[in-house]
Design a protein around this motif. Structure first.
Motif, PDB file in Angstrom:
ATOM      1  N   TYR A 140      35.312 120.997  32.116  1.00 37.28           N
ATOM      2  CA  TYR A 140      34.667 121.600  30.943  1.00 37.28           C
ATOM      3  C   TYR A 140      35.232 121.002  29.654  1.00 37.28           C
ATOM      4  O   TYR A 140      34.491 120.638  28.747  1.00 37.28           O
ATOM      5  CB  TYR A 140      34.845 123.119  30.967  1.00 37.28           C
ATOM      6  CG  TYR A 140      34.343 123.789  29.719  1.00 37.28           C
ATOM      7  CD1 TYR A 140      32.980 123.960  29.493  1.00 37.28           C
ATOM      8  CD2 TYR A 140      35.227 124.238  28.750  1.00 37.28           C
ATOM      9  CE1 TYR A 140      32.509 124.564  28.339  1.00 37.28           C
ATOM     10  CE2 TYR A 140      34.775 124.851  27.604  1.00 37.28           C
ATOM     11  CZ  TYR A 140      33.410 125.009  27.394  1.00 37.28           C
ATOM     12  OH  TYR A 140      32.961 125.602  26.235  1.00 37.28           O
ATOM     13  N   LYS A 150      28.228 128.368  26.181  1.00 36.17           N
ATOM     14  CA  LYS A 150      29.411 127.626  26.629  1.00 36.17           C
ATOM     15  C   LYS A 150      29.952 128.206  27.931  1.00 36.17           C
ATOM     16  O   LYS A 150      30.372 127.451  28.826  1.00 36.17           O
ATOM     17  CB  LYS A 150      30.481 127.612  25.530  1.00 36.17           C
ATOM     18  CG  LYS A 150      30.041 126.884  24.269  1.00 36.17           C
ATOM     19  CD  LYS A 150      29.584 125.479  24.577  1.00 36.17           C
ATOM     20  CE  LYS A 150      29.113 124.728  23.357  1.00 36.17           C
ATOM     21  NZ  LYS A 150      28.689 123.358  23.671  1.00 36.17           N
ATOM     22  N   SER A 151      29.911 129.504  28.091  1.00 36.88           N
ATOM     23  CA  SER A 151      30.343 130.133  29.341  1.00 36.88           C
ATOM     24  C   SER A 151      29.445 129.727  30.497  1.00 36.88           C
ATOM     25  O   SER A 151      29.913 129.551  31.627  1.00 36.88           O
ATOM     26  CB  SER A 151      30.342 131.659  29.202  1.00 36.88           C
ATOM     27  OG  SER A 151      31.363 132.077  28.343  1.00 36.88           O
ATOM     28  N   ARG A 152      28.174 129.573  30.215  1.00 39.86           N
ATOM     29  CA  ARG A 152      27.242 129.170  31.273  1.00 39.86           C
ATOM     30  C   ARG A 152      27.575 127.768  31.787  1.00 39.86           C
ATOM     31  O   ARG A 152      27.512 127.503  32.984  1.00 39.86           O
ATOM     32  CB  ARG A 152      25.818 129.246  30.747  1.00 39.86           C
ATOM     33  CG  ARG A 152      24.772 129.145  31.821  1.00 39.86           C
ATOM     34  CD  ARG A 152      23.426 129.550  31.305  1.00 39.86           C
ATOM     35  NE  ARG A 152      22.388 129.161  32.252  1.00 39.86           N
ATOM     36  CZ  ARG A 152      21.102 129.258  32.016  1.00 39.86           C
ATOM     37  NH1 ARG A 152      20.669 129.752  30.870  1.00 39.86           N
ATOM     38  NH2 ARG A 152      20.216 128.875  32.923  1.00 39.86           N
ATOM     39  N   GLN A 207      28.863 131.662  22.547  1.00 38.31           N
ATOM     40  CA  GLN A 207      29.842 131.771  23.635  1.00 38.31           C
ATOM     41  C   GLN A 207      29.158 131.865  24.989  1.00 38.31           C
ATOM     42  O   GLN A 207      29.644 131.311  25.978  1.00 38.31           O
ATOM     43  CB  GLN A 207      30.742 132.985  23.409  1.00 38.31           C
ATOM     44  CG  GLN A 207      31.691 132.810  22.255  1.00 38.31           C
ATOM     45  CD  GLN A 207      32.421 134.094  21.886  1.00 38.31           C
ATOM     46  OE1 GLN A 207      32.000 135.194  22.232  1.00 38.31           O
ATOM     47  NE2 GLN A 207      33.520 133.940  21.161  1.00 38.31           N
ATOM     48  N   ARG A 253      30.571 126.423  31.677  1.00 41.01           N
ATOM     49  CA  ARG A 253      31.834 126.598  32.403  1.00 41.01           C
ATOM     50  C   ARG A 253      31.596 127.150  33.791  1.00 41.01           C
ATOM     51  O   ARG A 253      32.192 126.696  34.771  1.00 41.01           O
ATOM     52  CB  ARG A 253      32.722 127.568  31.624  1.00 41.01           C
ATOM     53  CG  ARG A 253      33.952 126.962  31.116  1.00 41.01           C
ATOM     54  CD  ARG A 253      34.835 128.041  30.530  1.00 41.01           C
ATOM     55  NE  ARG A 253      36.164 127.553  30.645  1.00 41.01           N
ATOM     56  CZ  ARG A 253      37.013 127.500  29.655  1.00 41.01           C
ATOM     57  NH1 ARG A 253      36.682 127.934  28.474  1.00 41.01           N
ATOM     58  NH2 ARG A 253      38.217 127.023  29.841  1.00 41.01           N
ATOM     59  N   ASP A 254      30.736 128.164  33.879  1.00 35.95           N
ATOM     60  CA  ASP A 254      30.414 128.772  35.169  1.00 35.95           C
ATOM     61  C   ASP A 254      29.736 127.776  36.108  1.00 35.95           C
ATOM     62  O   ASP A 254      30.018 127.750  37.307  1.00 35.95           O
ATOM     63  CB  ASP A 254      29.525 130.004  34.977  1.00 35.95           C
ATOM     64  CG  ASP A 254      30.234 131.150  34.274  1.00 35.95           C
ATOM     65  OD1 ASP A 254      31.477 131.133  34.179  1.00 35.95           O
ATOM     66  OD2 ASP A 254      29.529 132.066  33.788  1.00 35.95           O
ATOM     67  N   ASP A 284      38.085 123.973  34.573  1.00 33.13           N
ATOM     68  CA  ASP A 284      38.489 123.985  33.155  1.00 33.13           C
ATOM     69  C   ASP A 284      38.656 122.564  32.630  1.00 33.13           C
ATOM     70  O   ASP A 284      38.198 122.237  31.538  1.00 33.13           O
ATOM     71  CB  ASP A 284      39.802 124.750  32.969  1.00 33.13           C
ATOM     72  CG  ASP A 284      39.648 126.259  33.083  1.00 33.13           C
ATOM     73  OD1 ASP A 284      38.497 126.755  33.052  1.00 33.13           O
ATOM     74  OD2 ASP A 284      40.680 126.938  33.204  1.00 33.13           O
TER      75      ASP A 284
END
Length: 185
Positions: free
Chosen positions: A155, A125-127, A122, A129-130, A152
């Motif tokens: 992404y 994947k968050s990186r 996670q 997105r950020d 979003d």
């Protein structure tokens, strides 16, 4: 043999096996045999197979983002950097022979109870997105989208087109995503 060289052999072997045959199908004994090390050497570096997996995920993430940052360093402007992320993903698909995302592959194999592994996946994947969100904030024309909504969407296009490329073994959907992005941003 130095600890670093043993660790490197473990990691190279784990990376190859986890990526090509999967984490669950890779046994500790196979890892030891193919790395050409003694069992105590493995356990001097890692307490468990899960610890090997966590180190593998950390190394994959570090290598991925180092290479991506190197790719984006020469690109000017938020719009071009966003497109550059997709172009980098196309190159990665070619380099891995469309083998798929190593993080999603691991995610598909682990149990929901393996929270520490899930958190590592996670985090990667968050990186992404950020990073996309940061780039979106630098865009001049967002076609009425909020920063979050546009980030979003980008992404989801990135993840979806990468998954599609892995399934179809071709980059057509990734190229289509880039063409769509060029119309939007």
């Amino acid at each position: 043999m130095k600890k670093e060289s043993v660790d490197e052999r473990i990691m190279q072997t784990a990376a190859r096996l986890f990526y090509t045959q999967g984490y669950n199908l890779t046994g500790i004994n196979q890892l030891i045999d193919e790395a050409g090390i003694a069992k105590p050497s493995l356990y001097n570096n890692y307490r468990s197979k899960t610890d090997v997996l966590l180190a593998y995920l950390d190394r994959q993430a570090s290598a991925l983002f180092d290479a991506l940052e190197g790719h984006l360093r020469e690109i000017q402007g938020a719009r071009n950097k966003i497109i550059g992320i997709f172009e980098y993903s196309i190159a990665r698909n070619h380099a891995t022979n469309f083998g798929g995302c190593p993080f999603l592959k691991i995610n598909a194999e682990i149990m929901p109870s393996e929270k520490i592994v899930l958190e590592r996946v996670q985090a990667v994947k968050s990186r992404f997105r950020d990073l996309l969100f940061q780039l979106v904030t630098g865009l001049d024309d967002k076609k009425g989208f909020s920063d979050q909504a546009l980030a979003d969407m980008l992404y989801f296009m990135l993840e979806g087109s990468r998954a599609s490329a892995s399934i179809s073994k071709q980059i057509a959907d990734m190229e289509s995503a880039i063409a769509t992005i060029k119309m939007i941003i």
